[in-house]
Design an enzyme around this catalytic site. Sequence first.
Site, PDB file in Angstrom:
ATOM      1  N   ASP A  89      65.543  53.964  76.960  1.00 46.63           N
ATOM      2  CA  ASP A  89      66.452  53.062  76.260  1.00 46.63           C
ATOM      3  C   ASP A  89      66.542  51.741  77.010  1.00 46.63           C
ATOM      4  O   ASP A  89      66.159  51.638  78.176  1.00 46.63           O
ATOM      5  CB  ASP A  89      67.833  53.691  76.107  1.00 46.63           C
ATOM      6  CG  ASP A  89      68.529  53.898  77.451  1.00 46.63           C
ATOM      7  OD1 ASP A  89      67.923  54.551  78.328  1.00 46.63           O
ATOM      8  OD2 ASP A  89      69.649  53.396  77.646  1.00 46.63           O
ATOM      9  N   ASP A 120      62.789  47.159  82.833  1.00 48.87           N
ATOM     10  CA  ASP A 120      63.876  48.128  82.969  1.00 48.87           C
ATOM     11  C   ASP A 120      64.053  48.890  81.665  1.00 48.87           C
ATOM     12  O   ASP A 120      64.750  48.432  80.772  1.00 48.87           O
ATOM     13  CB  ASP A 120      65.162  47.386  83.343  1.00 48.87           C
ATOM     14  CG  ASP A 120      66.360  48.293  83.503  1.00 48.87           C
ATOM     15  OD1 ASP A 120      66.173  49.499  83.761  1.00 48.87           O
ATOM     16  OD2 ASP A 120      67.500  47.794  83.365  1.00 48.87           O
ATOM     17  N   GLU A 151      70.598  55.708  79.302  1.00 45.97           N
ATOM     18  CA  GLU A 151      71.031  55.322  80.641  1.00 45.97           C
ATOM     19  C   GLU A 151      71.843  54.036  80.624  1.00 45.97           C
ATOM     20  O   GLU A 151      72.821  53.902  81.357  1.00 45.97           O
ATOM     21  CB  GLU A 151      69.803  55.154  81.546  1.00 45.97           C
ATOM     22  CG  GLU A 151      70.130  55.005  83.029  1.00 45.97           C
ATOM     23  CD  GLU A 151      70.429  53.575  83.454  1.00 45.97           C
ATOM     24  OE1 GLU A 151      70.994  53.389  84.551  1.00 45.97           O
ATOM     25  OE2 GLU A 151      70.113  52.621  82.708  1.00 45.97           O
TER      26      GLU A 151
END
Length: 447
Positions: A89, A120, A151
């Site tokens: 995610d 990321d 996350e």
Amino acid sequence: MGGVAERVGALVPQLVDDLKALTAIPSIAFPGFPQEEVVRAHDTVVGHLRDVGVTDISSIDLPDTSPVILARVPGPPGAPTVLLYAHYDVQPAGDESQWTHPPFEPVEIDGVVYGRGVADDKSNLMAHIGALRYYEGRPPVNLTIVFEGQEEWGSPLDTYPPQAPELFACDAMVIADTGNIRPGVPTFTTALRGDAELTVEVRTLPEPKHSGLYGGPAPDALLALLAALATLHDDAGRPAVDGLRADEWTGAQPMDEAAYREAVGAADGVPLLGSGTIADRLWAGPAITVVGIDAPQVDGAVLAVVPYARALVNIRVHPQQSAAEAQEAVARHLEAVRPFGIELTVARNDAGDGFSAATDGPAYAAASAAMATAWGAEPIRIGSGGAIPLVSGLHAAVPQAEILMFGAEDSLCNLHAPNERLVVDELRRTVIAMVEFFDAFGRPDAH
């Protein structure tokens, strides 16, 4: 490194293509965004695992969270087990007018790929996939793979591992949600500050009162709140709350005040807060930040004594101090202040512990050598002011496992900001480091 580097290099073009395709999926797990895009990213990642020959793929089904991929890859008999973590995610794109290219239409320019989530954490996830492709699904260690999909928003997975430690049993973990201090400098993150929040409220009157008719003796809630918040720091900007731990940072000192000032955009005449080195203040000590205040806006404000005000206070906690303990210290401080005799109401919100990694075990030694090989330089150790709550949960579940935090992103990659980017060579070197680590740690004499 010749043979490994050459074989990994041959994998990189396809890895980058697959990374771009994954980055093009807006897998934002925040409320209000399409959940089907998160599921699409999940299915894409599962497809990559199946394509490399992984057959033992299941999920950890937790309430109110995106699917957690759990996969296992057997190694040779007697080999150690390594847990690999990443997340699929991403953060929302924010103001898309600030992006030079559409955030979910990744582009590659001069060896750099731009797109939301490309660093990321999809680059790190693809680094794990790249290592599996190198071994054609038959690594020299047993692997447990944990890829989560929530996350960035916060997930029950953060605190779940101690409830089912058998799922996460391993000898070492590679938490690939971090990266190098800057491109070309191999970096372990060995400390994470904890994180806690408080909500502070002041209510003094049932309603606003005219500041001319009543101002003076009328108790001003906003003034009381500001007075209380001002006691949290001393004149140098150091946290002034008893019970908060602070130490000197003993790892690398990669940033001086001038470099830090440039990084945050602070003008020369604006003083930096606190004392000690920048690393001391960022990685080995507390920080208290007022991140929000509810009060009348300046535009359109009426001339009245404010009856109610509220603030959200964020506390970053020393890696080895309990976040709940630090939260309680700040809460007690605010409850005791009583500005002008006015009582404050303090609510304890979420608190997550930090983490301090051991660096004297066989996995750390093997990974250090692997990173030195991949980057041609000895790795440095840094901390992180940010929190990765899952690390604390995994450490509580498997306390004997060594936890290694490194990856393909870097501190200049604009994560959570416009124009997030990944340097492709960092991805290549991360895959090399993974392979070299698996080879070294899988040898019987490594233990």
